[in-house]
Design a protein around this motif. Structure first.
Motif, PDB file in Angstrom:
ATOM      1  N   TYR A 144       0.826  -1.208   0.000  1.00  0.00           N
ATOM      2  CA  TYR A 144       0.000   0.000   0.000  1.00  0.00           C
ATOM      3  C   TYR A 144       0.860   1.260   0.000  1.00  0.00           C
ATOM      4  O   TYR A 144       0.632   2.207  -0.749  1.00  0.00           O
ATOM      5  CB  TYR A 144      -0.925  -0.014   1.226  1.00  0.00           C
ATOM      6  N   ARG A 145       1.883   1.254   0.862  1.00  0.00           N
ATOM      7  CA  ARG A 145       2.757   2.435   0.934  1.00  0.00           C
ATOM      8  C   ARG A 145       3.511   2.643  -0.379  1.00  0.00           C
ATOM      9  O   ARG A 145       3.709   3.775  -0.823  1.00  0.00           O
ATOM     10  CB  ARG A 145       3.741   2.266   2.086  1.00  0.00           C
ATOM     11  N   LEU A 146       3.938   1.562  -1.010  1.00  0.00           N
ATOM     12  CA  LEU A 146       4.636   1.676  -2.285  1.00  0.00           C
ATOM     13  C   LEU A 146       3.713   2.256  -3.350  1.00  0.00           C
ATOM     14  O   LEU A 146       4.102   3.129  -4.127  1.00  0.00           O
ATOM     15  CB  LEU A 146       5.151   0.302  -2.735  1.00  0.00           C
ATOM     16  N   ALA A 147       2.461   1.771  -3.376  1.00  0.00           N
ATOM     17  CA  ALA A 147       1.503   2.269  -4.356  1.00  0.00           C
ATOM     18  C   ALA A 147       1.239   3.752  -4.146  1.00  0.00           C
ATOM     19  O   ALA A 147       1.185   4.537  -5.098  1.00  0.00           O
ATOM     20  CB  ALA A 147       0.198   1.474  -4.270  1.00  0.00           C
ATOM     21  N   VAL A 177       1.431  12.265  -9.510  1.00  0.00           N
ATOM     22  CA  VAL A 177       0.680  13.505  -9.300  1.00  0.00           C
ATOM     23  C   VAL A 177       1.606  14.698  -9.270  1.00  0.00           C
ATOM     24  O   VAL A 177       1.334  15.754  -9.833  1.00  0.00           O
ATOM     25  CB  VAL A 177      -0.131  13.418  -7.992  1.00  0.00           C
ATOM     26  N   THR A 178       2.746  14.540  -8.594  1.00  0.00           N
ATOM     27  CA  THR A 178       3.702  15.650  -8.522  1.00  0.00           C
ATOM     28  C   THR A 178       4.168  16.040  -9.912  1.00  0.00           C
ATOM     29  O   THR A 178       4.230  17.217 -10.262  1.00  0.00           O
ATOM     30  CB  THR A 178       4.921  15.246  -7.672  1.00  0.00           C
ATOM     31  N   GLY A 179       4.464  15.048 -10.743  1.00  0.00           N
ATOM     32  CA  GLY A 179       4.893  15.351 -12.105  1.00  0.00           C
ATOM     33  C   GLY A 179       3.804  15.987 -12.921  1.00  0.00           C
ATOM     34  O   GLY A 179       4.043  16.876 -13.730  1.00  0.00           O
ATOM     35  N   ALA A 180       2.549  15.530 -12.741  1.00  0.00           N
ATOM     36  CA  ALA A 180       1.446  16.060 -13.537  1.00  0.00           C
ATOM     37  C   ALA A 180       1.070  17.454 -13.110  1.00  0.00           C
ATOM     38  O   ALA A 180       0.586  18.254 -13.896  1.00  0.00           O
ATOM     39  CB  ALA A 180       0.235  15.131 -13.407  1.00  0.00           C
ATOM     40  N   ALA A 181       1.291  17.768 -11.794  1.00  0.00           N
ATOM     41  CA  ALA A 181       0.846  19.057 -11.290  1.00  0.00           C
ATOM     42  C   ALA A 181       1.837  20.175 -11.539  1.00  0.00           C
ATOM     43  O   ALA A 181       1.521  21.341 -11.392  1.00  0.00           O
ATOM     44  CB  ALA A 181       0.565  18.950  -9.785  1.00  0.00           C
ATOM     45  N   VAL A 182       3.079  19.829 -11.891  1.00  0.00           N
ATOM     46  CA  VAL A 182       4.084  20.865 -12.127  1.00  0.00           C
ATOM     47  C   VAL A 182       3.743  21.620 -13.397  1.00  0.00           C
ATOM     48  O   VAL A 182       3.544  21.023 -14.443  1.00  0.00           O
ATOM     49  CB  VAL A 182       5.489  20.237 -12.263  1.00  0.00           C
ATOM     50  N   PRO A 183       3.686  22.958 -13.369  1.00  0.00           N
ATOM     51  CA  PRO A 183       3.362  23.724 -14.571  1.00  0.00           C
ATOM     52  C   PRO A 183       4.396  23.508 -15.653  1.00  0.00           C
ATOM     53  O   PRO A 183       5.561  23.216 -15.386  1.00  0.00           O
ATOM     54  CB  PRO A 183       3.390  25.189 -14.065  1.00  0.00           C
ATOM     55  N   ALA A 184       3.959  23.652 -16.899  1.00  0.00           N
ATOM     56  CA  ALA A 184       4.862  23.479 -18.031  1.00  0.00           C
ATOM     57  C   ALA A 184       5.982  24.509 -17.974  1.00  0.00           C
ATOM     58  O   ALA A 184       5.733  25.704 -17.877  1.00  0.00           O
ATOM     59  CB  ALA A 184       4.087  23.631 -19.337  1.00  0.00           C
ATOM     60  N   ALA A 185       7.215  24.057 -17.991  1.00  0.00           N
ATOM     61  CA  ALA A 185       8.356  24.962 -17.944  1.00  0.00           C
ATOM     62  C   ALA A 185       8.803  25.279 -19.350  1.00  0.00           C
ATOM     63  O   ALA A 185       8.259  24.793 -20.326  1.00  0.00           O
ATOM     64  CB  ALA A 185       9.500  24.303 -17.150  1.00  0.00           C
ATOM     65  N   LEU A 215      -7.670  16.779 -15.390  1.00  0.00           N
ATOM     66  CA  LEU A 215      -8.670  15.912 -14.772  1.00  0.00           C
ATOM     67  C   LEU A 215      -8.021  14.661 -14.180  1.00  0.00           C
ATOM     68  O   LEU A 215      -8.398  14.201 -13.097  1.00  0.00           O
ATOM     69  CB  LEU A 215      -9.724  15.514 -15.807  1.00  0.00           C
ATOM     70  N   GLY A 216      -7.042  14.111 -14.893  1.00  0.00           N
ATOM     71  CA  GLY A 216      -6.344  12.936 -14.377  1.00  0.00           C
ATOM     72  C   GLY A 216      -5.599  13.232 -13.088  1.00  0.00           C
ATOM     73  O   GLY A 216      -5.641  12.456 -12.133  1.00  0.00           O
ATOM     74  N   VAL A 219      -7.442  13.115  -5.457  1.00  0.00           N
ATOM     75  CA  VAL A 219      -8.581  12.752  -4.606  1.00  0.00           C
ATOM     76  C   VAL A 219      -8.387  11.366  -4.017  1.00  0.00           C
ATOM     77  O   VAL A 219      -8.661  11.122  -2.833  1.00  0.00           O
ATOM     78  CB  VAL A 219      -9.895  12.826  -5.419  1.00  0.00           C
ATOM     79  N   LEU A 220      -7.908  10.422  -4.816  1.00  0.00           N
ATOM     80  CA  LEU A 220      -7.668   9.064  -4.325  1.00  0.00           C
ATOM     81  C   LEU A 220      -6.617   9.054  -3.213  1.00  0.00           C
ATOM     82  O   LEU A 220      -6.760   8.345  -2.209  1.00  0.00           O
ATOM     83  CB  LEU A 220      -7.223   8.164  -5.473  1.00  0.00           C
ATOM     84  N   ILE A 221      -5.570   9.815  -3.384  1.00  0.00           N
ATOM     85  CA  ILE A 221      -4.521   9.873  -2.363  1.00  0.00           C
ATOM     86  C   ILE A 221      -5.063  10.472  -1.077  1.00  0.00           C
ATOM     87  O   ILE A 221      -4.803   9.991   0.025  1.00  0.00           O
ATOM     88  CB  ILE A 221      -3.324  10.684  -2.875  1.00  0.00           C
ATOM     89  N   ALA A 222      -5.830  11.557  -1.200  1.00  0.00           N
ATOM     90  CA  ALA A 222      -6.399  12.203  -0.017  1.00  0.00           C
ATOM     91  C   ALA A 222      -7.335  11.250   0.714  1.00  0.00           C
ATOM     92  O   ALA A 222      -7.320  11.166   1.949  1.00  0.00           O
ATOM     93  CB  ALA A 222      -7.147  13.475  -0.432  1.00  0.00           C
ATOM     94  N   ALA A 223      -8.154  10.526  -0.040  1.00  0.00           N
ATOM     95  CA  ALA A 223      -9.079   9.579   0.586  1.00  0.00           C
ATOM     96  C   ALA A 223      -8.317   8.470   1.305  1.00  0.00           C
ATOM     97  O   ALA A 223      -8.686   8.051   2.411  1.00  0.00           O
ATOM     98  CB  ALA A 223     -10.005   8.989  -0.473  1.00  0.00           C
ATOM     99  N   GLY A 224      -7.251   7.978   0.704  1.00  0.00           N
ATOM    100  CA  GLY A 224      -6.445   6.948   1.345  1.00  0.00           C
ATOM    101  C   GLY A 224      -5.807   7.437   2.626  1.00  0.00           C
ATOM    102  O   GLY A 224      -5.740   6.719   3.627  1.00  0.00           O
ATOM    103  N   ALA A 225      -5.341   8.685   2.622  1.00  0.00           N
ATOM    104  CA  ALA A 225      -4.732   9.265   3.824  1.00  0.00           C
ATOM    105  C   ALA A 225      -5.754   9.394   4.944  1.00  0.00           C
ATOM    106  O   ALA A 225      -5.451   9.142   6.120  1.00  0.00           O
ATOM    107  CB  ALA A 225      -4.123  10.620   3.490  1.00  0.00           C
ATOM    108  N   VAL A 226      -6.980   9.790   4.581  1.00  0.00           N
ATOM    109  CA  VAL A 226      -8.037   9.930   5.603  1.00  0.00           C
ATOM    110  C   VAL A 226      -8.361   8.577   6.221  1.00  0.00           C
ATOM    111  O   VAL A 226      -8.501   8.433   7.431  1.00  0.00           O
ATOM    112  CB  VAL A 226      -9.300  10.557   4.965  1.00  0.00           C
ATOM    113  N   ARG A 227      -8.483   7.529   5.385  1.00  0.00           N
ATOM    114  CA  ARG A 227      -8.774   6.198   5.899  1.00  0.00           C
ATOM    115  C   ARG A 227      -7.665   5.693   6.797  1.00  0.00           C
ATOM    116  O   ARG A 227      -7.901   5.042   7.818  1.00  0.00           O
ATOM    117  CB  ARG A 227      -8.992   5.229   4.732  1.00  0.00           C
TER     118      ARG A 227
END
Length: 221
Positions: free
Chosen positions: A10-13, A21-29, A201-202, A208-216
């Protein structure tokens, strides 16, 4: 040990998804693919025509030689890169952006042409006054939509070396835009909009999935 294994997975996933997510969220340089411009500039310093490894299947084996012959007719230093069209979207880097980076890395004046095998691309001259942009556009408008970069490069050189180049370019600027040119421009705009929208969107869905997993996980603790 058997009980710890699922937690480890689970932690690896979660870690892998976080990287995505970090790569996708970085603005285009300015240069989304680090080292790409440097690699191409190093190759151009050895050979001013580079047909990248992704494109040979779309072009004949002698494509680089034919492009080199066509560009030599212009009588100015030149640097040509032919890449597949998907790299424009994959790297979020336009041909104009890549030209600026190549000129900066190479440090040489001349005609810089970045295009795909179909001849859709951009040209710019540093340290000269040839009407290269108009000539490249005119070459595309004089040819049919199904011709490729080799034919367009030949016509480009022909236009730039013609004795009546100014009148020839002026005549083409007055001609209405061809229907296929308009469709091509609209298709590029639609593809870019779909690409950026899908990426956003991706990234949101994975976040959202990561946040939900952290809450659980906190709830279990």
């Amino acid at each position: 040990m058997a009980k710890l294994l699922p937690v480890w997975r689970y932690r690896l996933a979660v870690s892998l998804v976080a990287v995505i997510v970090t790569g996708a969220a970085v603005p285009a340089a300015a240069e989304p693919a680090p080292g790409r411009a440097e690699l191409l500039a190093a190759r151009l310093a050895k050979d001013p025509v580079q047909v990248t490894d992704h494109t040979p299947r779309d072009l004949p084996a002698d494509a680089a030689d034919r492009l080199r012959t066509a560009m030599r007719r212009v009588g100015a230093p030149f640097y040509v890169v032919v890449e597949p069209p998907f790299l424009r979207w994959a790297t979020r880097q336009s041909p104009e952006d890549l030209i600026s980076l190549l000129h900066d890395r190479l440090g040489e004046d001349g005609i810089y042409l970045v295009t795909d095998p179909s001849g859709l691309g951009t040209v710019r001259q540093f340290g000269g006054g040839l009407p290269v942009r108009d000539a490249w556009s005119a070459a595309g408008r004089e040819l049919t939509f199904d011709t490729g970069v080799l034919e367009r490069a030949d016509r480009f050189a022909e236009i730039l070396t013609a004795p009546d180049v100014t009148a020839r370019l002026a005549h083409l600027r007055e001609r209405p835009e061809a229907a296929y040119e308009k469709r091509s421009r609209e298709r590029d705009r639609a593809e870019w909009t779909a690409f950026t929208g899908g990426t956003a969107l991706g990234a949101l869905a994975v976040a959202v999935l990561i946040a939900a997993g952290a809450v659980r996980k906190r709830a279990r603790r």
